[in-house]
Every structure is written in C-alpha cells, then in structure tokens.
Design a protein around this motif. Structure first.
Motif, short mmCIF file in Angstrom:
data_model
loop_
_atom_site.label_atom_id
_atom_site.label_comp_id
_atom_site.label_asym_id
_atom_site.label_seq_id
_atom_site.Cartn_x
_atom_site.Cartn_y
_atom_site.Cartn_z
N ALA A 1 0.85 -1.19 0.00
CA ALA A 1 0.00 0.00 0.00
C ALA A 1 0.89 1.24 0.00
O ALA A 1 2.10 1.16 0.29
CB ALA A 1 -0.92 -0.01 1.22
N PRO A 2 0.35 2.42 -0.30
CA PRO A 2 1.19 3.62 -0.39
C PRO A 2 1.70 4.07 0.97
O PRO A 2 1.02 3.98 1.97
CB PRO A 2 0.23 4.66 -0.98
N LEU B 1 -8.23 -3.48 3.51
CA LEU B 1 -7.31 -2.42 3.91
C LEU B 1 -7.80 -1.78 5.20
O LEU B 1 -9.01 -1.60 5.39
CB LEU B 1 -7.24 -1.32 2.84
N GLU B 2 -6.88 -1.43 6.07
CA GLU B 2 -7.22 -0.48 7.12
C GLU B 2 -7.38 0.88 6.44
O GLU B 2 -6.50 1.29 5.68
CB GLU B 2 -6.11 -0.40 8.16
N THR B 3 -8.47 1.57 6.71
CA THR B 3 -8.68 2.86 6.07
C THR B 3 -7.48 3.77 6.32
O THR B 3 -6.95 4.40 5.40
CB THR B 3 -9.96 3.53 6.61
N ILE B 4 -7.05 3.85 7.58
CA ILE B 4 -5.75 4.43 7.94
C ILE B 4 -5.07 3.37 8.80
O ILE B 4 -5.55 3.07 9.89
CB ILE B 4 -5.89 5.75 8.72
N PRO C 1 -3.53 7.40 3.71
CA PRO C 1 -3.32 7.19 2.28
C PRO C 1 -3.39 8.51 1.52
O PRO C 1 -4.09 9.44 1.93
CB PRO C 1 -4.47 6.25 1.88
N PRO C 2 -2.68 8.61 0.41
CA PRO C 2 -2.70 9.85 -0.38
C PRO C 2 -4.07 10.06 -1.03
O PRO C 2 -4.82 9.11 -1.23
CB PRO C 2 -1.62 9.63 -1.43
N PRO C 3 -4.39 11.31 -1.35
CA PRO C 3 -5.67 11.60 -2.01
C PRO C 3 -5.85 10.74 -3.26
O PRO C 3 -4.94 10.60 -4.08
CB PRO C 3 -5.55 13.08 -2.37
N GLY C 4 -7.02 10.14 -3.37
CA GLY C 4 -7.35 9.35 -4.56
C GLY C 4 -7.07 7.88 -4.44
O GLY C 4 -7.56 7.09 -5.26
#
Length: 451
Positions: free
Chosen positions: A176-177, A217-220, A229-232
């Motif tokens: 993930a990013p 995914l954990e949202t955060i 996570p980055p926008p988008g």
C-alpha cells in the motif's frame, strides 16, 4: 480522583498475575506488567500512587476515556434489566445499537452483524466476501494489522503473523502507499498514489482476478504506523474492486468512532466499501464488542440463503447498551468534532514543533486523535532508530525512550520505530499539552542515538 497508594495490595495483584495470567504477544518470563489500581478520564494509576496520562487509549479503544458516568450507568441499568440473551432474538439494546451504528456508516452499510471484537469481525467479513463471490483469495497489505485470530493474523502484514503463517490461508500481499518509505521510488503523493494503484492492479491480474474475493485495507493503518493514504488512493481501490468484481473491505477497528475526527475514517476520503469492520471505540472498550457493517448487495446474498456463521455472544446486551450510551455521549458532547479540532489546533502543531527540535523525529503524520512519530537515527538517510522487528539489545534505544516517557508521566504506544499519539478523543487541551511536554522530554533520550 487522587490515587491512594496501597503497595501491599499492588504486590498481591502482581504476584497473582505472574503466577497465573498468560499474557498475549509476550515471552512470559521476560515481562513485568504494571499493576493498575484505577482509571478515570484520560488517566490511570498504579498502587504506588503514580499517575499516567494514557497516550494509548488502552489499545486505541477508550475513545471517551475511562469510567464515563453515563456509560457506566447504562451498563448498570442494562444488567438490572436483562444481563444477557441469545442472539437469535430481537433485544432493545441490540436493535438500538445497530440502528445508531447504521445511521453513521457511509453509504448503504445498513445491516450490522455483531461480533465480540475486531479480529472476529475481520474473520466474518472475509467469510461473507468469499461466500458472496465464490472466490478463494484475499489481498491484504504489508504494513497492516487485522487481528490475532487465525484468518485475521494471516491477513496481517507485520511480524506478528510469521509464527502462525502456514502459507495456505488464501492470502496474497501487496504494498500500500507510504511515501516516507516508498516502495515505488515516488517523490510526490500523486506519484505514490498512481504507482501504488498500478502495483495493486498488477497484483490482481497476476493472482488471477477471477480468484480474488476481497481486498482488505485499514482505512488508515493503525499499529503499522498511522499512514494516511494519499488523495485518490482509496477511491482508486474502490474502482479496481468494481472493475474486477472484488469485495472491498475496510477495517475501521482502530480508526472508527471519532478517532480521526470523523465518525469513520472512510468519510475523510468519501469512499464506501462493501463491508466495514469495527470494534474498540464503538463502546470505548467498556464491554467487548465488534461487528461488520454490510452493504445491500452483500446482505442480499444471505436474504434467502443462511449465513453459515455466528457467535454465542453476538450482540450481547451489556455490550450493546454500552455502545448505545457511548454513541449518544459522543453525539451529545461533540466528541467527534472535538477530536478534529484538537488534532488540528493542538496535537499537530505541537508534534511538528517537537519534530523541528528533535533530530530523532523523521516524520509526523496523522489526523484527529490518531498520530505517529517516525523515529530515526538519521533524518537524511531515514535510517530507522532500531532495526525492523528489533528485540533485546538491538531495541535498546526504543526501550529507553519508552521508559523515559513513563518516567515523565505518560504511557506511550510504541511499535517498532514509531511512537503513537492516540489519547482519548475527549482529552482536554490542557491534558494534551501536558502529554506533549512529557513527550518532548522523552525524545531527548531518543536523540542520544541519532547520527
């Protein structure tokens, strides 16, 4: 409340613990648990009269602090009325808790399946996704944590998984990013987002899209380091799931119920998953409770087909009564908005000021009451303060930092090279500043190990 020392009782509690309690995630003979005498609001204390500001919110669950009188009263009232009842029946506390949760979940996540905690919520979300799609695989991220039960721990992307990972759980992994330690050689958030999404789509394709039931995914991400996570990005994952017929599962066990300054972190990104897990802050951990919020299309799968799963204590009346009271308290006292305001106006500026003064702080990141400091040996090279998954002497710098924090009156949440700042969402401004001052003093110990 002023703690009253009672070391004799504390010694007895400690002796019984060491003789009989088997602690999680621990080598039993190498730990020294603190004997806790009481807790109230944002503080807890030991039997020697030492008081600590809780910068861990328990395990990121006491979102309204300890011993909130309205929640305590609700539990007492429910116990006097109906202590327990089987999950197959309609019970007022259970129905009302489900209604209040569904009112706050994004989109059409209007059906609530209650579990006992976050890990079994993840277990059931994955089971639902597999049954809905008829597919076996689940994609999960490195740098993640989803719980300690068998499927949940195999989804987890940190070293706690390794001892239980048989490689046969139907899980494939992706990056993930995380721009600070980018796996994609990105220099901007936009690059990180684009390359992470391309990597995820490549993973889907090479794993075989027709074999993938869900992406979780954990949202955060929480214990992995609060990596917003980055926008988008989450919108991009949503689009990939739609493209390939994959169920999108968001894990909000840590991020949910006000922790990010929104009821759910998904609201920050304007994204709706197909399934969303929750626990912890739903009732501030006063009685164990978790659950899965289910979209219309997933619920329809089980409209006339039995769902093959359940728990003896699903929707336990005491837990649900605590959830009803907690959600109402959060609404009445404006705790979600308070978390957003205090995070933006006090916690973030305070942490950035600490980062400017302490060479051991490589990055500050977070939102609301959900923050992390990345600790490093060298800011330029971003070399971690201790090696990945360090123990013993290799972990000494982080251990010294943790001890300094406790000596200065705050209880830290430390995971690898990060200290998390996750106090109760209703912490006062004065308490927040007290914690930041204690953290300032503790960071001088970490600074001693920088290049």
């Amino acid at each position: 409340m002023t703690p009253q020392p009672n070391p004799q009782v504390g010694a007895a509690v400690k002796a019984a613990d060491r003789a009989h309690v088997f602690h999680s995630w621990s080598a039993q003979e190498l730990i020294d648990p603190l004997a806790v005498a009481g807790a109230e609001g944002s503080y807890f204390w030991d039997y020697d009269g030492n008081r600590y500001l809780d910068f861990t919110s328990g395990l990121v669950y006491t979102n309204i602090g300890y011993q909130h009188p309205k929640v305590v009263a609700a539990i007492q009232e429910q116990a006097a009325t109906m202590t327990t009842f089987a999950p197959a029946f309609a019970v007022e506390a259970r129905s009302e808790a489900a209604r209040l949760i569904a009112e706050r979940t994004p989109g059409d996540l209007d059906k609530i399946f209650f579990t006992n905690a976050g890990a079994d919520a993840v277990e059931h979300a994955i089971r639902m996704a597999r049954l809905h799609t008829g597919r076996p695989k689940v994609l999960a991220a490195y740098r993640s944590y989803h719980g300690g039960t068998q499927q949940a721990i195999n989804l987890t992307g940190d070293p706690r998984r390794w001892a239980s990972d048989t490689g046969s759980a139907g899980v494939a992994r992706f990056w993930a990013p995380f721009l600070y330690r980018s796996r994609f050689y990105a220099e901007t958030e936009a690059q990180e987002c684009e390359r992470a999404l391309q990597h995820l789509e490549d993973t889907i394709v090479y794993e075989g899209a027709a074999t993938v039931a869900a992406i979780i995914l954990e949202t955060i991400p929480g214990t992995a380091g609060i990596m917003t996570p980055p926008p988008g990005y989450l919108a991009g994952v949503r689009a990939l799931c739609d493209k390939y017929g994959i169920v999108f599962v968001l894990d909000e066990v840590m991020a949910g119920f006000g922790r990010t300054g929104e009821w759910f972190a998904a609201d920050l990104f304007d994204v709706t998953p197909d399934l969303m897990t929750f626990a912890k802050g739903v009732n501030s951990g006063y009685v164990p409770l978790g659950g899965v919020a289910i979209s219309g299309k997933i619920a329809e799968t089980f409209a006339k087909r039995p769902y093959p799963g359940g728990l003896t204590y699903s929707g336990h009346p005491l837990a649900c009564a605590a959830a009803v009271a907690t959600i109402n308290v959060m609404a009445e006292e404006g705790i979600v908005d308070h978390a957003a305001h205090l995070g933006a106006q006090v916690i973030e500026p305070g942490l950035r000021e600490l980062a400017a003064r302490h060479p051991s702080v490589g990055e500050v990141r977070g939102v609301g009451m959900f923050w992390a400091l990345e600790l490093v040996k060298n800011r330029e090279t971003r070399e971690p303060l201790v090696p990945y998954n360090a123990t013993g002497e290799a972990n000494a710098p982080m251990a010294a930092f943790g001890a300094a924090a406790k000596n200065n009156g705050i209880w830290p949440f430390i995971n690898m090279n990060r200290t998390h700042v996750v106090p109760p969402c209703n912490i006062t401004e004065a308490e927040a500043k007290e914690g930041l001052a204690a953290l300032d003093a503790a960071l001088t110990v970490a600074d001693e190990h920088t290049a």
